[in-house]
Design an enzyme around this catalytic site. Structure first.
Site, mmCIF file in Angstrom:
data_model
loop_
_atom_site.group_PDB
_atom_site.id
_atom_site.type_symbol
_atom_site.label_atom_id
_atom_site.label_comp_id
_atom_site.label_asym_id
_atom_site.label_seq_id
_atom_site.Cartn_x
_atom_site.Cartn_y
_atom_site.Cartn_z
ATOM 1 N N LYS A 154 -10.694 -1.785 7.626
ATOM 2 C CA LYS A 154 -9.404 -1.659 8.303
ATOM 3 C C LYS A 154 -9.699 -1.269 9.751
ATOM 4 C CE LYS A 154 -5.559 1.672 8.096
ATOM 5 N NZ LYS A 154 -4.628 2.342 7.180
ATOM 6 N N GLU B 32 0.854 -1.190 0.000
ATOM 7 C CA GLU B 32 0.000 0.000 0.000
ATOM 8 C C GLU B 32 0.887 1.235 0.000
ATOM 9 O OE1 GLU B 32 -2.699 0.147 3.409
ATOM 10 O OE2 GLU B 32 -2.425 2.318 3.482
ATOM 11 N N ARG C 133 0.738 10.350 1.158
ATOM 12 C CA ARG C 133 1.182 11.306 2.174
ATOM 13 C C ARG C 133 2.397 12.082 1.708
ATOM 14 N NH1 ARG C 133 1.093 7.605 7.648
ATOM 15 N NH2 ARG C 133 -0.759 6.442 7.041
#
Ligand code: 3PG
Length: 214
Positions: free
Chosen positions: A134, A47, A51
């Protein structure tokens, strides 16, 4: 896309992998060697978090690597989901639950794994047609005890706990029937990425993969 894209689709994309390395990649030059190191360590997916300014390019490079199913993380808006899918993301992860992000991912036909931290958020995810979420931030929420308590009323739900998990804690989560996979940055810490220490990333990944299969 008409129907919901659910955990079964995600499991398919992850090809049964139960470990999801979470990557915050400081420089686009890192993407190729990082993909090599993860794949050599036995990872099958990764993943790339949105950011860093170069996240899209990193995702594109890693997706083109071919050895990994690469998804996008820290996706906060429908527009980011679109950019992620255009860059080759095979799945989308978000730290929280946002109906618009989930709806856009569904239209794009890409599995989405929103973060939840409470039963109320989980119920909103179920209402949106999802069956896999999640659990974030897993360790801060109470770790395994929190996971078990939250999973109990929702027998059909699968979790991808992430946040504060490391090599010593991952096996405990994976032993839980409700856990689809465990996510975390411990396999490719930013400090190692900054130093370009791909050998150590490969070693940490191989160690985690071994622990996930024993
Ligand atoms: C995430 O984005 O999923 C988390 O930041 C990863 O958590 P960790 O760095 O504690 O593993």
């Amino acid at each position: 896309m008409a129907g919901p894209v659910t955990g079964a689709d995600l499991a398919g994309v992850l090809a049964g992998a139960r470990l999801l390395p979470v990557l915050t990649v400081p420089s686009t030059a890192t993407a190729g060697p990082l993909a090599d190191a993860l794949a050599a360590g036995g990872a099958r997916c990764a993943e790339v978090t949105f950011r860093t300014p170069g996240a899209e390019r990193v995702l594109k490079t890693m997706a083109a690597h071919g050895g990994l199913a690469v998804g996008a993380g820290t996706v906060l808006t429908p527009e980011q989901a679109e950019r992620a899918v255009a860059a080759g993301a095979r799945f989308v992860v978000s730290p929280g639950f946002d109906e618009d992000v989930v709806a856009r991912c569904r239209e794009l036909g890409v599995p989405v794994v929103p973060g939840i931290a409470t039963a109320t958020e989980l119920m909103r995810a179920l209402k949106a047609g999802l069956d896999t979420v999640k659990l974030f931030p897993a360790e801060s929420l109470g770790g395994l005890r929190a996971l078990r308590a939250l999973a109990a009323p929702f027998p059909g739900v699968r979790f991808v706990p992430t946040g504060g998990i490391d090599a010593s804690r991952m096996a405990g989560y994976l032993a839980e029937p409700a856990v689809l996979a465990v996510g975390g940055s411990w396999m490719a810490p930013v400090a190692h990425l900054d130093k370009g220490d791909y050998a150590e990333i490969r070693r940490l990944t191989a160690d985690a993969v071994e622990r996930s299969t024993t």
